[in-house]
Design a protein around this motif. Structure first.
Motif, short mmCIF file in Angstrom:
data_model
loop_
_atom_site.label_atom_id
_atom_site.label_comp_id
_atom_site.label_asym_id
_atom_site.label_seq_id
_atom_site.Cartn_x
_atom_site.Cartn_y
_atom_site.Cartn_z
N LYS A 203 34.85 7.96 4.30
CA LYS A 203 36.11 7.32 4.69
C LYS A 203 36.39 7.55 6.17
N LEU A 204 36.74 6.47 6.87
CA LEU A 204 37.08 6.59 8.29
C LEU A 204 38.40 7.34 8.43
N VAL A 205 38.40 8.38 9.25
CA VAL A 205 39.60 9.17 9.48
C VAL A 205 40.30 8.61 10.71
N ASP A 206 41.44 7.98 10.50
CA ASP A 206 42.20 7.36 11.58
C ASP A 206 43.27 8.35 12.07
N ILE A 207 43.07 8.89 13.26
CA ILE A 207 44.01 9.86 13.80
C ILE A 207 45.39 9.22 14.04
N GLY A 208 45.42 7.92 14.20
CA GLY A 208 46.68 7.21 14.37
C GLY A 208 47.56 7.27 13.13
N LYS A 209 47.00 7.70 12.00
CA LYS A 209 47.79 7.83 10.77
C LYS A 209 48.75 9.02 10.82
N ILE A 210 48.55 9.92 11.76
CA ILE A 210 49.45 11.06 11.91
C ILE A 210 50.76 10.56 12.51
N THR A 211 51.82 10.61 11.73
CA THR A 211 53.11 10.08 12.20
C THR A 211 54.25 11.08 12.11
N THR A 212 54.06 12.15 11.36
CA THR A 212 55.15 13.12 11.17
C THR A 212 54.82 14.53 11.63
N ALA B 254 44.68 14.27 9.94
CA ALA B 254 44.67 12.81 9.78
C ALA B 254 44.18 12.42 8.39
N TYR B 255 43.21 13.17 7.87
CA TYR B 255 42.70 12.91 6.51
C TYR B 255 43.81 13.09 5.49
N LEU B 256 44.59 14.16 5.61
CA LEU B 256 45.71 14.38 4.70
C LEU B 256 46.79 13.32 4.87
N ALA B 257 47.00 12.89 6.11
CA ALA B 257 48.02 11.86 6.36
C ALA B 257 47.72 10.58 5.58
#
Length: 433
Positions: free
Chosen positions: A331-340, A189-192
């Motif tokens: 930084k808040l890591v939002d797991i919802g940012k993983i989309t691909t 998620a951090y990389l996303a």
């Protein structure tokens, strides 16, 4: 100083038991005692041999011992363990197979930092080598890392994973086993959010505590009933003068080992009693089933105090991953940012460490990921160890994971012939800090 005295006392007890075992073995082998037909002499020597081996293995880092792998051409190819990236608290290793075309699959195995070395996944590596380029995280023993290097907690661990994935490339397939599963999810998620082009292709989470409260186990019960103050007083010690990390606060591997063994004390006691009898009868071997298992199981490493405490406080008590509130480097890591990134979870129906429900919770957190990129597998009759290294892994889980990887991979580029080992470019070493 009391923390350092306790650490040295545990080491002194281990050395004493190792010495007693070696003494009994040598005494029982003395030629003068051969005149006596008393079977207790053989039993004493056998007890000494098993005891000496047991306590000496507790401070020895096992070798990978993967000399060759059979290629598609039917030949044995030499395996060389190479350091791709070197960091103070862990290295990125690559199992380079000489004279074999580069495999289209690139797999990063994320090994646990929970008291054992990465070699605990030796059989997992062995099973994947014929079909993939295999990389692994090789975490260092905290007792050997000078205090001047600094701290290492779960945020640092997450950043290490992100950098390792960047180093291998965006077509990486990550497999996280047990403890690092929530942090591998966070690193993805951090990389996303920070570097989308560096994201891995797939993420497979095996038996990890994404949501510890989803299913109770002895581990989660312990985390709930023990306060952080109690943990600091009972579990932490300061490394003694014998090691390079003198003065560093750690959660000792010997203490973790005692905790592991107490969970199945009767089983372990019976295993050692039977091994002593086999040794006395001359039926035990240097690489028999007992020694093969316990040489690895007994080899333990210390964890930094901050890593251990932050794991308990933020993963188990605070459930920061489960509630999508994990923060890395401010930084808040939002797991919802993983989309691909395709995500798959694997659980064992009989897992008493990370019970079914804890790991599959990751899929609900991936709110930005379509259902077509989510998958889960529950292995009937499999315990914690079996889902990544036992018969269940070899026969059922490994094929399913490889199929998942292939289903979410692009068409591979033509294979290139690997250069000989002596022509391999010098591997990069990153600066510390």
């Amino acid at each position: 100083m009391k923390y350092m005295a306790t650490y040295d006392m545990m080491e002194a007890m281990r050395l004493t038991n190792q010495w007693l075992g070696a003494t009994a073995q040598a005494f029982g082998a003395h030629p003068a005692l051969a005149l006596s037909p008393n079977p207790m002499i053989k039993m004493m020597a056998a007890w000494g041999e098993v005891t000496e081996r047991t306590f000496s293995r507790m401070v020895a880092k096992p070798d990978w011992n993967i000399p060759t792998v059979v290629g598609e051409d039917g030949r044995d190819h030499v395996v060389q363990v190479q350091k791709v990236m070197t960091r103070p608290f862990g290295d990125l290793l690559h199992f380079s197979v000489s004279d074999r075309p580069l495999m289209p699959r690139k797999i990063l195995l994320v090994a646990p930092m929970s008291g054992h070395y990465a070699t605990l996944l030796r059989s997992t590596v062995n099973s994947l080598l014929p079909d993939a380029e295999v990389y692994i995280t090789d975490w260092h023993n905290a007792r050997d890392i000078p205090v001047s290097v600094g701290k290492f907690d779960i945020e640092d661990y997450t950043l290490y994973l992100a950098n390792f994935i960047r180093e291998i490339g965006p077509d990486t397939h990550v497999i996280a086993v047990c403890q690092p599963a929530p942090l591998a999810l966070a690193a993805t998620a951090y990389l996303a959010a920070e570097d989308p082009k560096a994201q891995p292709r797939t993420l497979t989470l095996i038996g990890g505590p994404i949501d510890p409260d989803a299913a109770a186990t002895d581990v989660t019960d312990f985390g709930r009933r023990v306060t952080m103050g109690q943990l600091e007083q009972m579990a932490l010690q300061r490394v003694g003068f014998k090691y390079a990390g003198v003065g560093r606060m750690v959660y000792p591997g010997l203490l973790q080992l005692a905790s592991f063994m107490s969970m199945n004390g009767e089983t372990h006691g019976r295993a050692f009693s039977e091994q002593i009898l086999r040794t006395a009868k001359g039926e035990a071997g240097d690489h028999d089933r007992h020694n093969k298992f316990y040489d690895e199981y007994l080899a333990v490493m210390d964890m930094t105090a901050e890593f251990y405490l932050s794991t308990v406080e933020r993963i188990f008590k605070g459930r920061e991953i489960a509630t999508n509130s994990f923060v890395v480097d401010g930084k808040l890591v939002d797991i919802g940012k993983i989309t691909t990134v395709a995500v798959k979870t694997v659980e064992g129906a009989d897992d008493d460490i990370s019970a079914p429900g804890q790991c599959v919770a990751a899929l609900d957190l991936c709110t930005g990921l379509p259902d077509s990129k989510k998958a889960s597998h529950l292995e009937p009759g499999a315990g914690h160890y079996g889902i990544f290294a036992g018969k269940s892994w070899r026969n059922n889980i490994r094929p399913v994971v490889l199929d998942f990887i292939d289903a979410n991979s692009d068409v591979p580029e033509p294979k290139k012939r690997r250069k000989s080992a002596k022509n391999v470019t010098q591997l990069r070493t990153t600066k510390t800090g």
